[in-house]
Scaffold this active site. Structure first.
Site, PDB file in Angstrom:
ATOM      1  N   LYS A 117      10.117   0.306   1.348  1.00  0.00           N
ATOM      2  CA  LYS A 117      10.843   0.619   0.075  1.00  0.00           C
ATOM      3  C   LYS A 117      12.750   1.201   0.812  1.00  0.00           C
ATOM      4  O   LYS A 117      13.436   0.292  -0.202  1.00  0.00           O
ATOM      5  CB  LYS A 117      10.882   2.428   0.744  1.00  0.00           C
ATOM      6  N   LYS A 200       0.746  -4.053  -2.691  1.00  0.00           N
ATOM      7  CA  LYS A 200       0.219  -3.017  -3.956  1.00  0.00           C
ATOM      8  C   LYS A 200       0.861  -2.717  -5.109  1.00  0.00           C
ATOM      9  O   LYS A 200       2.148  -3.260  -5.143  1.00  0.00           O
ATOM     10  CB  LYS A 200       0.446  -1.960  -2.956  1.00  0.00           C
ATOM     11  N   LYS A 203       4.168   2.256  -9.515  1.00  0.00           N
ATOM     12  CA  LYS A 203       4.935   2.770 -10.672  1.00  0.00           C
ATOM     13  C   LYS A 203       6.288   2.122 -10.886  1.00  0.00           C
ATOM     14  O   LYS A 203       6.876   2.199 -11.606  1.00  0.00           O
ATOM     15  CB  LYS A 203       4.453   3.380 -10.971  1.00  0.00           C
TER      16      LYS A 203
HETATM   17  P1  ATP Z   1       6.499   4.609  -6.065  1.00  0.00           P
HETATM   18  O1  ATP Z   1       6.217   3.550  -6.572  1.00  0.00           O
HETATM   19  O2  ATP Z   1       6.957   5.821  -6.615  1.00  0.00           O
HETATM   20  O3  ATP Z   1       5.852   4.814  -4.433  1.00  0.00           O
HETATM   21  P2  ATP Z   1       2.986   4.297  -6.330  1.00  0.00           P
HETATM   22  O4  ATP Z   1       2.655   3.754  -7.534  1.00  0.00           O
HETATM   23  O5  ATP Z   1       2.868   4.156  -5.034  1.00  0.00           O
HETATM   24  O6  ATP Z   1       4.541   5.076  -7.280  1.00  0.00           O
HETATM   25  P3  ATP Z   1       2.646   7.067  -5.804  1.00  0.00           P
HETATM   26  O7  ATP Z   1       3.170   8.583  -6.013  1.00  0.00           O
HETATM   27  O8  ATP Z   1       3.903   7.140  -4.053  1.00  0.00           O
HETATM   28  O9  ATP Z   1       2.483   6.435  -6.586  1.00  0.00           O
HETATM   29  O10 ATP Z   1       1.174   7.750  -4.766  1.00  0.00           O
HETATM   30  C1  ATP Z   1       0.851   8.873  -5.407  1.00  0.00           C
HETATM   31  C2  ATP Z   1      -1.116   8.404  -5.112  1.00  0.00           C
HETATM   32  O11 ATP Z   1      -1.677   7.293  -5.538  1.00  0.00           O
HETATM   33  C3  ATP Z   1      -1.086   8.024  -3.563  1.00  0.00           C
HETATM   34  O12 ATP Z   1      -2.176   8.489  -2.991  1.00  0.00           O
HETATM   35  C4  ATP Z   1      -1.427   7.071  -2.988  1.00  0.00           C
HETATM   36  O13 ATP Z   1      -2.302   6.391  -2.480  1.00  0.00           O
HETATM   37  C5  ATP Z   1      -2.101   6.874  -4.293  1.00  0.00           C
HETATM   38  N1  ATP Z   1      -1.509   4.802  -5.353  1.00  0.00           N
HETATM   39  C6  ATP Z   1      -0.555   4.347  -5.331  1.00  0.00           C
HETATM   40  N2  ATP Z   1      -0.249   3.100  -5.720  1.00  0.00           N
HETATM   41  C7  ATP Z   1      -1.575   2.318  -5.622  1.00  0.00           C
HETATM   42  C8  ATP Z   1      -2.434   1.539  -5.126  1.00  0.00           C
HETATM   43  N3  ATP Z   1      -1.557   0.331  -5.926  1.00  0.00           N
HETATM   44  N4  ATP Z   1      -4.164   1.142  -5.822  1.00  0.00           N
HETATM   45  C9  ATP Z   1      -4.343   2.464  -4.834  1.00  0.00           C
HETATM   46  N5  ATP Z   1      -4.089   3.606  -4.582  1.00  0.00           N
HETATM   47  C10 ATP Z   1      -2.628   4.014  -4.749  1.00  0.00           C
HETATM   48 MG    MG Z   2       4.164   4.928  -3.454  1.00  0.00          MG
END
Ligand code: ATP
Ligand code: MG
Length: 337
Positions: A117, A200, A203
């Protein structure tokens, strides 16, 4: 030290740092809902984690309600689980400070999420982004949570939580915090970016085309899968044939997770199929699963006061568990109250 037995309890959270994605749904929400009823479940909208990067205040409030709506629309029952937003329970931030004094800088330096990040910009990002894993450990250990369902990307942070619990217990010669188990199972623990199968889906990722948002409409979902990166080959006869084909592997895994089956079963049905057949089938499946949830989110978002009521009620119930654990922590550390 005698080994304390801790009551099985689940904790997990999602950041309101943007709209929910298919990765959040398959890797987190769907699995969280599946654990309801098996043990005590506590789910959080981790707003204090979201502000480790800049969030517009109005958008943060909206995103917080929308993540709550996502949980509820996907089947979280707020009478069966505790659902709340993190900042309403001030004990999270208080325990995080104690853990800042337990965790070592060297441990933080090994966290790959920070490296990803912060990128080349490490000097300019917030101190909060660096300390994030310590707050996450506090989120979990404040409830003496024994099980934490997360996506693969959060495994390292749950392992750090165990290190913090162990060091605290060791330093204060007490068996107070449990060794939390990361629960990472099923075919979609790491849903990949649709334009690059080695990254990955997130969002907060740069381009909207690299992710499916839970609230995308049917046309958008179809278009994104159609334009998603794949390769020249047809689908193989066995899952082993997906080795070194990260984009193909990802699309098969998404199909398996959405249809509650295994990648083997998907391959059995689609062996020999080209992308022209598989991608539209995948898009139809995603729309069939996501549209009802998205519609329900829209309905819930029409009544923000009701969402706020659910979050406030959840916070009261969370605080009832958290406050005595924080009070005991302060006592163990020697802080006068
Ligand atoms: P950001 O980009 O802001 O970090 P994010 O999409 O990674 O957002 P988080 O809020 O960081 O979402 O994570 C929330 C949950 O979703 C965590 O348990 C994380 O492991 C899961 N998660 C996030 N992205 C994925 C993905 N691509 N596949 C599976 N699980 C995910
Ligand atoms: Mg995340």
């Amino acid at each position: 030290m005698t080994q304390t037995t801790f009551t099985p309890r689940v904790f997990s959270g999602i950041k309101p740092s943007g709209g929910l994605t298919l990765g959040n749904y398959l890797g987190a929400i769907k699995r969280f809902v599946g654990m309801q009823g098996q043990m005590e479940t506590i789910y959080c909208v981790v707003d204090l984690h979201a502000i480790t990067v800049w969030q517009d205040p109005k958008e943060l409030a909206h995103a917080t309600r929308e993540v709550a709506a996502g949980y509820l629309a996907a089947g979280l029952d707020p009478t069966q689980s505790i659902l709340f937003n993190q900042s309403r329970v001030s004990q999270h931030a208080e325990l995080a400070w104690i853990f800042n004094c337990v965790a070592r800088v060297g441990w933080m330096n090994r966290m790959t999420q920070f490296k990803d990040k912060a990128g080349a910009n490490a000097e300019k990002v917030s101190l909060g982004l660096y300390a994030y894993p310590s707050l996450m450990a506090a989120d979990i250990l404040l409830y003496h949570a024994t099980h934490v369902p997360v996506g693969e990307d959060q495994k390292q942070h749950v392992e750090l939580t165990r290190d913090i619990a162990n060091k605290f217990n060791h330093d204060y010669k007490i068996d107070f915090f449990p060794e939390t188990i990361p629960v990472i199972d099923g075919p979609a623990t790491r849903v990949m970016n649709l334009r690059d199968g080695t990254k990955k889906m997130s969002k907060s990722g740069e381009s909207d085309m690299e992710r499916i948002n839970m609230r995308d409409d049917a046309d958008t979902i179809a278009k994104k899968f159609k334009k998603s990166k794949s390769d020249q080959d047809v689908l193989p006869e066995t899952v082993e044939g997906l080795k070194d084909r990260p984009e193909a592997r990802n699309l098969v895994d998404i199909y398996a997770a959405l249809s509650d089956t295994t990648p083997d079963a998907v391959i059995a049905d689609y062996a020999g199929a080209g992308w022209g057949r598989f991608k539209p089938a995948l898009a139809d499946l995603a729309v069939a699963k996501l549209a009802p949830i998205s519609d329900e989110m829209t309905r819930l978002m029409d009544d923000p006061a009701e969402i706020d009521r659910i979050l406030a009620d959840g916070a009261d119930r969370a605080r009832a568990i958290a406050a005595p654990i924080l009070a005991q922590t302060y006592e163990i550390v020697g802080l006068l109250r």
